[in-house]
Scaffold this motif. Structure first.
Motif: not given
Lengths: 250, 272
Positions: A35-36, A158-161, A182-192
């Motif tokens: 989280x930014x 692979x990455x979700x912004x 929370x479910x998505x993060x099993x498959x990809x990195x998340x930056x919010x």
């Protein structure tokens, strides 16, 4: 390929003579949920646009998945800040989700069965399957946000912004929203990114603070001094941070 | 000449113009580029003037000018640090001024200058019709090939850009199609009123559908109705055709808008 998805090294961005980002260093690893936070005008959207390859830094180096941001776009899902489309726009939820495949499919090509299958899957993931034929302007803020996430997911990123994802979502819907992430993060990195400290909930496992400079050290801990430095004024951590803890997993 | 003979070319022209303005007008309305489209159509008058000056088919001059002004306005409004409406206003007037100057410089009297400004569908030539056919084909083919791209950039340019769609180039292509449509419509309603045919059928159609495809089909149909009704009415009353067509369209839009609005209110009342 290494586990490092994004590597931002000594990056500066100027608009005219005004520096918007100063000497940014950031690394996003596989499985991260970062989280930014930072005030409006602090350069959060600019940083996302740098990672997407839409802005060329005036100094420094950016690589995404060991290549240039432009080439890596195919692996990056983007949920822009609440978009200002006309409420009467003649498109259905289905049309909008398919748009996520538009750049990948390429000019002059039609959507294929694969595109449609991925769109269907993405709608299921965000629990919006029943809304396919709904006109896009007839959704609530929270539903719209989920459709825009689905639009980003059809690329199998692979990455979700996510840029200010909770701005148009009421507090009650935010829990649901974070459960999806929370479910998505099993498959990809998340930056919010968000200007609202409270909106970055307990689900995030790393926090950075951005106001032209980035304060970040690979953990969820952030000291009041750093927050103060980032926001340029004392921030009341108790008032902003704690009430949202109510939304902890249940 | 019998009625049927007099009306043959105008009816064909009305139908061909309807295809162009129904399809492209839909984009003009949903992407909200009405003002820039007005700018392109007025700037094309520079080409009409140039055509007179050089002694060539003025519509050809208009085509060149409208394409150049479409690209010019597209690039200026995106890249220059000028507010979009300011840039459009300036180019709009420059195009008109160039046209007036060329007409002034052309020796002798400029015949049917008024018909380019206000349209004169009753006197469309076989050449005009052939040209409209070609322009329609260009429009239909381009929209068929770029349908998903145009939908994406109309809905959300920011996301399109981030997902790797060449947004600016596509926008310029779309503006060029507007330019082509303007030229196809000049003979029907004239430069000054082109913008009405680009907006009225599409705006009317939007009230009845939420699918872009259906909106296009419906606005082509409505445009056929407006132009043919206007044509017939102007013939019966001996009114100027361009203006009559626009007034018929405008009236039908207001009526449909009123009906839709009334129904919406009624539904609200029932649900309370």
């Amino acid at each position: 390929m290494s586990d490092e998805l994004v590597r931002v090294k000594n990056v500066w961005v100027h608009y005219g003579d005004v520096p918007v980002l100063e000497d940014i260093n950031l690394s996003v690893q596989q499985g991260d949920f970062l989280g930014i936070i930072g005030p409006n005008g602090g350069g959060k959207t600019t940083l996302l646009r740098v990672i997407l390859g839409l802005i060329k830094p005036s100094r420094g180096k950016v690589s995404v998945m060991d290549t240039s941001p432009r080439k890596a776009r195919r692996f990056v899902g983007y949920v822009p800040q609440y978009s200002l489309f006309h409420r009467e726009f003649p498109a259905s939820v289905w049309d909008v989700v398919l748009m996520g495949r538009c750049g990948y499919r390429g000019v002059f090509q039609r959507y294929t069965d694969q595109d449609r299958r991925l769109a269907l899957q993405a709608l299921e993931t965000v629990e919006m399957s029943g809304f396919q034929d709904r006109q896009i302007g007839k959704l609530s803020g929270g539903e719209l946000q989920r459709v825009f996430i689905a639009r980003a997911l059809v690329l199998e990123p692979k990455l979700l912004l996510l840029d200010e994802p909770t701005a148009s979502v009421d507090t009650a819907m935010q829990t649901e929203f974070y459960q999806i992430l929370d479910r998505l993060r099993q498959n990809m990195a998340i930056v919010l990114v968000s200007h609202d400290i409270g909106a970055v909930s307990v689900y995030v496992d790393k926090i950075a603070c951005l106001n032209r400079r980035l304060f970040y050290h690979d953990s969820k801990e952030i000291s009041p001094e750093e927050l103060e430095a980032a926001y340029g004024c004392p921030v009341d951590l108790i008032a902003h941070g704690v009430p949202h803890r109510v939304l902890r997993r249940h | 000449m019998g009625f049927l003979e007099i009306m043959r070319n105008p009816v064909i022209a009305a139908l061909l113009a309807s295809v162009a303005c129904g399809v492209i007008g839909t984009y003009v309305v949903v992407k909200r580029i009405v003002f820039i489209s007005g700018g392109i159509s007025h700037a094309s008058f520079g080409g009409i003037g140039l055509g007179y000056f050089l002694g060539v088919y003025p519509i050809l001059g208009a085509l060149v000018f409208s394409l150049v002004s479409a690209l010019g306005m597209g690039v200026v409004t995106r890249r220059a640090k000028l507010p979009e409406d300011t840039a459009i206003g300036i180019l709009w007037a420059i195009g008109m001024a160039v046209g007036i100057l060329f007409v002034f410089l052309t020796p002798g009297y400029a015949p049917d200058l008024m018909s380019y400004l206000f349209g004169d569908i009753l006197f469309v030539s076989a050449l005009d019709i052939r040209m409209m056919l070609v322009l329609d084909a260009v429009i239909a083919l381009t929209v068929f090939l770029l349908y998903k791209e145009f939908l994406s950039i109309s809905f959300d340019e920011g996301f399109g850009e981030a997902s790797g769609i060449p947004v600016e180039r596509l926008y310029l292509v779309l503006l060029c199609l507007v330019a082509v449509t303007v030229v196809a419509l000049i003979r029907v309603v004239g430069i000054v009123m082109v913008i009405a045919l680009l907006t009225i059928p599409a705006a009317t159609a939007r009230q009845f559908t939420h699918s872009l495809r259906k909106m296009m089909a419906l606005s082509v149909f409505l445009s056929c109705v407006f132009t043919l009704c206007g044509l017939g009415l102007s013939y019966l009353l001996d009114w100027p055709t361009g203006a009559t067509i626009i007034l018929v369209g405008g009236l039908m839009f207001l009526v449909s808008w009123g009906i839709v609005d009334l129904r919406r209110k009624k539904r609200k009342y029932v649900s309370v």
